[in-house]
Design an enzyme around this catalytic site. Sequence first.
Site, PDB file in Angstrom:
ATOM      1  CB  CYS A   1     -63.941 -65.474  86.564  1.00  0.00           C
ATOM      2  SG  CYS A   1     -64.253 -66.825  87.654  1.00  0.00           S
TER       3      CYS A   1
ATOM      4  CG  HIS B   1     -59.248 -66.742  82.559  1.00  0.00           C
ATOM      5  ND1 HIS B   1     -59.686 -65.919  83.778  1.00  0.00           N
ATOM      6  CD2 HIS B   1     -60.280 -67.731  82.628  1.00  0.00           C
ATOM      7  CE1 HIS B   1     -60.787 -66.241  84.321  1.00  0.00           C
ATOM      8  NE2 HIS B   1     -61.149 -67.482  83.728  1.00  0.00           N
TER       9      HIS B   1
ATOM     10  CG  HIS C   1     -59.651 -68.277  89.199  1.00  0.00           C
ATOM     11  ND1 HIS C   1     -60.038 -67.186  89.097  1.00  0.00           N
ATOM     12  CD2 HIS C   1     -60.451 -68.871  88.308  1.00  0.00           C
ATOM     13  CE1 HIS C   1     -60.842 -66.697  88.050  1.00  0.00           C
ATOM     14  NE2 HIS C   1     -61.314 -68.037  87.819  1.00  0.00           N
TER      15      HIS C   1
END
Lengths: 260, 388
Positions: free
Chosen positions: B158, B284, B318
């Site tokens: 990520c 995040h 995400h």
Amino acid sequence: MTMGCFVGGFGVATAAFPNVTALSGGLHEPEGSAAALELLPPMVRRRASALTRSMADAFGQAMTQAGANPAEVATVFGSAWGETGALRELLQQIAAGEAELSPIRFAGSVHNTASGQLSIATANRGFTTSLAAGDDTVAMALQEALGLLANGLAEVLVVLGDVDPPAELAGPLERCDSLAVALHLHTGQPNRPRLARIEDLHRVTTPWPTEAFPAGLQASPVFGGLVLVQAIHAGRTGAVSLGPARGSDWAIRVHAAVTA
Amino acid sequence: MTLPLAITASAACSALGPNVAALEAALATGRSGLRAAGPDLPFATFVGAVTSELAALPPELQPFDTRLARLVSHLLTAIAPEVSRARARWGDARVGVFLGTSNAGILQTEEADAVRVRTGALPADFDFSRQHAYGGALAVLRSLSGVRGPGWVNSTACSSSAKVLACAQRLIAADVIDAAIVGGADTLCQTTLRGFHGLGVLSTTACRPFAAARDGISIGEGGALFLIERHGHAQARLLAVGESSDAHHMSAPHPHGDGAFLAMQRALGAAGLEPSAVDHVNAHGTATKQNDAAEALAIARLLGAEVPVTSTKAYTGHLLGAAAGIELVAVMHALRTGWIPANLGAAPVDAELRIAVQQWGEQRQVRHVLSNSFAFGGNNASVLVGAA
């Protein structure tokens, strides 16, 4: 701009040849090397993939030879295929209709598994990355490392590895022997070996034949790393092709052992 | 001090639409692109699926054809004029290409393997190197763009598309290249959705970052591409990328956010800026209990409790390896317009978190923004971006 650095250590791990000593083709025990570091805790190692284990082995050899601290060195991991063993197991679970995949296998399926496991094992909070570029993976990992050194880092460990991809997914030309190679690179630290200098990463128009390694190793996407290690260990000076035997148009110039 | 670079072009594609304008409109109006996942999943969750048509690759690139490659091609088309200008200005060999992805072509591999299990043979057109492997989409990007500088796929889960910004910045500073196409792309797939479900971190509804009642992640797909140049007419400026490792756990954050703190601190240090210079944080903010708590600790420790914090994951989901890319588009919007978007679904905010979660959109002066991305392996990157 020509970028270059010194090689402070190297490591090799394949299924047939677990370290530099055992490898045929003229490689010998690096002078003064101690037993390679065993970096992964036993339980982590037992659960780790073949790729992560072999990268850890090459990592330990290179760090031992360089006399560097694994908690402090920046690391660049390169692999064209990544964690294909974990992928195979996850695909089998999906085919079996399982809604929840194994958390351990899932977390271990990411390309940066070895990078993460080794940063944890060595308590290293510094830079680490994981990259791929097909048959240019070796060259681009070196490019990333050279870029880090040019931007102020003193030493970088490059760890390259690929395992034989799943037979049910890969074509015959993609099958290869598993191989991991590590190179400790530095800008000229006084307390690090200078086994060779490498510089001038460049494109070439004509690939040239490499040493007679087994065909399975020559097919590895990271085979160029092995050729580079062999050239360094043999004390050669000249350009080294960085791709697998099927070809990559990147090469790097090696200068034999530098003592000054 | 790092070398500030001009971000001269940008492209985006997400559940919110096929371009930057669609994303910006959603940020301005607080519209989420998350929807209930389809019936092919044996559990309930919400996803951010790209519903826009993605054009097929040209015939000569058919062996590389995947949803990921089509996505990358779509993004490149949006910045093609600027890329052509950069090639002419700097030369093909002086333009690099760096793509972040976590999944690469796994979706295609899943589909091919399902055929193999059913029929005993892979589809005739399945190509492991060109479709599954990480280098496949890179090859498409190279071929369609014509650039010949160094390039690779960064795959640190990520944080992938945050770290490619640093790759480009380092090589431009080292005078290896003068410009780069950078960004990230990832697609929804069974491996990701069932994998996160196995970890017990998928939300059953649209994710609610930093909310007291948050219950997990919503996965999305899409991507973003940027052209970054040594000099040029900037939409925003890439100032620095701070990178760190948690050295803690493969899939859980350091409980005190130490790695996140280090990444943000290193970004500011590399740019020579004090924490007080940060006007906004694009967090995040995945909406898991652990991730949000750790990140909030790190933000509060470094930046204090006043700086406005937004996670935009409730808009797009995400995007994994493309998360930092799509979030850079949101950051550039904030820098250009002064609009700090609402953190959708945050109310009521978790009272344990000592940060200023932005519960509604607000106009402010925005000069510097930190954008965080934290990944499996404890791999952290914080991108510091300044106004043009």
